[in-house]
Design an enzyme around this catalytic site. Structure first.
Site, PDB file in Angstrom:
ATOM      1  N   GLY A  11       0.789  -1.233   0.000  1.00  0.00           N
ATOM      2  CA  GLY A  11       0.000   0.000   0.000  1.00  0.00           C
ATOM      3  C   GLY A  11       0.817   1.276   0.000  1.00  0.00           C
ATOM      4  CB  SER A  12       4.251   2.227  -1.003  1.00  0.00           C
ATOM      5  OG  SER A  12       4.357   1.852  -2.348  1.00  0.00           O
ATOM      6  CG  ASN A  13       1.449   3.356  -5.775  1.00  0.00           C
ATOM      7  OD1 ASN A  13       1.806   4.395  -6.326  1.00  0.00           O
ATOM      8  ND2 ASN A  13       2.039   2.190  -6.002  1.00  0.00           N
ATOM      9  CG  LEU A  82      -1.851  -8.341  -6.607  1.00  0.00           C
ATOM     10  CD1 LEU A  82      -0.926  -9.304  -5.867  1.00  0.00           C
ATOM     11  CD2 LEU A  82      -1.113  -7.711  -7.789  1.00  0.00           C
ATOM     12  CE  LYS A  83      -6.843 -12.768  -5.796  1.00  0.00           C
ATOM     13  NZ  LYS A  83      -6.414 -14.093  -6.247  1.00  0.00           N
ATOM     14  CG  HIS A 101       1.050  -2.014 -15.183  1.00  0.00           C
ATOM     15  ND1 HIS A 101       0.765  -3.255 -14.635  1.00  0.00           N
ATOM     16  CD2 HIS A 101       2.044  -2.217 -16.076  1.00  0.00           C
ATOM     17  CE1 HIS A 101       1.562  -4.163 -15.192  1.00  0.00           C
ATOM     18  NE2 HIS A 101       2.343  -3.556 -16.077  1.00  0.00           N
ATOM     19  CD  GLU A 171       4.191   2.156  -9.446  1.00  0.00           C
ATOM     20  OE1 GLU A 171       3.129   1.859  -8.882  1.00  0.00           O
ATOM     21  OE2 GLU A 171       5.097   1.318  -9.645  1.00  0.00           O
TER      22      GLU A 171
HETATM   23  C1  GRF Z   1       2.771  -0.959  -7.727  1.00  0.00           C
HETATM   24  O1  GRF Z   1       3.963  -1.159  -8.413  1.00  0.00           O
HETATM   25  C2  GRF Z   1       1.612  -0.780  -8.683  1.00  0.00           C
HETATM   26  O2  GRF Z   1       1.969  -0.150  -9.868  1.00  0.00           O
HETATM   27  C3  GRF Z   1       1.207  -2.190  -8.957  1.00  0.00           C
HETATM   28  O3  GRF Z   1       1.370  -2.857  -7.718  1.00  0.00           O
HETATM   29  C4  GRF Z   1       2.360  -2.202  -6.950  1.00  0.00           C
HETATM   30  C5  GRF Z   1       1.750  -1.869  -5.633  1.00  0.00           C
HETATM   31  O4  GRF Z   1       2.701  -1.383  -4.726  1.00  0.00           O
HETATM   32  N1  GRF Z   1      -0.111  -2.283  -9.516  1.00  0.00           N
HETATM   33  P1  GRF Z   1       2.232  -0.753  -3.345  1.00  0.00           P
HETATM   34  O5  GRF Z   1       1.374  -1.811  -2.633  1.00  0.00           O
HETATM   35  O6  GRF Z   1       1.441   0.467  -3.638  1.00  0.00           O
HETATM   36  O7  GRF Z   1       3.485  -0.484  -2.584  1.00  0.00           O
END
Ligand code: GRF
Length: 215
Positions: A11-13, A82-83, A101, A171
């Site tokens: 969940g870093s994004n 991921l689903k 992505h 990202e």
């Molecule tokens: C990221 O690289 C995103 O682009 C991909 O999954 C990863 C998730 O990373 N869909 P995080 O959980 O946000 O750290």
């Protein structure tokens, strides 16, 4: 704009989005939905006081819609989810659901292309440029019109991990930029480098200069 995030991982994004939304009143993260109760994103949500919905059956679109509708969600953000999102959810949130992505789509995407595997494939191909893509969600993995991209150069000696790290840093800027631009515009807008929308924060700091100075 009321934003829900779907995440399966660290969940870093999601965190980057939480941090960016703290700077503005135009967008608020109102829900984290996850298929993994033990995901790192869940801890981040708890720390930020964001409600968490654990998706019991990832194919049950009605239940997912119910969770989103209960929070009057305007925008759904897939950040490491991921689903496959059920078709009825995609339809209900048409033009209101985006995914991030870690490569320049339409290359290096699709089923099974996630995490380290993406960066391994980029390096194995000999491509000299990778990057991050935000796109509208469709019923296929990593398809749907592209909203924003940012390139990241592949360096000599890169490993999947070093490339992943530099792409992830991008990202963390690109995703909030798309969400904040959507909040300002009242709907998802494509971001093109050099355009006024291509900025990272509420104070409209240009994304390009941030990135040039960054990773
Ligand atoms: C990221 O690289 C995103 O682009 C991909 O999954 C990863 C998730 O990373 N869909 P995080 O959980 O946000 O750290």
């Amino acid at each position: 704009m009321r934003v829900a995030v779907l995440a399966s991982g660290s969940g870093s994004n999601f965190q980057a989005l939480l941090d960016a939304c703290r700077e503005t009143e135009q967008a608020t993260v109102v829900l984290l939905a996850t298929n993994r109760a033990d995901a790192g994103a869940v801890d981040r949500a708890h720390r930020a006081g964001v409600p968490v919905h654990v998706i019991g059956n990832v194919a049950d679109g009605a239940a997912i819609r119910e969770a989103l509708d209960a929070q009057s969600v305007d925008l759904v953000v897939l950040a490491g989810y991921l689903k496959l999102v059920p078709a009825d959810v995609v339809a209900a949130y048409e033009h209101r659901m985006i995914n991030i992505h870690p490569a320049l789509l339409p290359a290096f995407g699709g089923r099974g292309m996630y995490g380290r595997k993406v960066h391994e494939a980029v390096l194995a191909s000999g491509a000299t440029v990778s990057g991050a893509t935000v796109h509208l969600v469709s019923t296929e993995y990593d398809r749907g019109p592209i909203i924003a991209q940012w390139p990241v150069a592949v360096r000599a000696g890169d490993t999947p991990e070093t490339l992943q790290q530099r792409v992830l840093a991008v990202e963390h800027q690109l995703l909030p930029a798309v969400v904040l631009a959507a909040a300002r515009a009242g709907g998802i807008v494509r971001l093109l480098p050099g355009e006024p929308n291509f900025c990272v924060s509420a104070d409209r700091r240009p994304l390009s200069s941030t990135l040039t100075a960054g990773p």
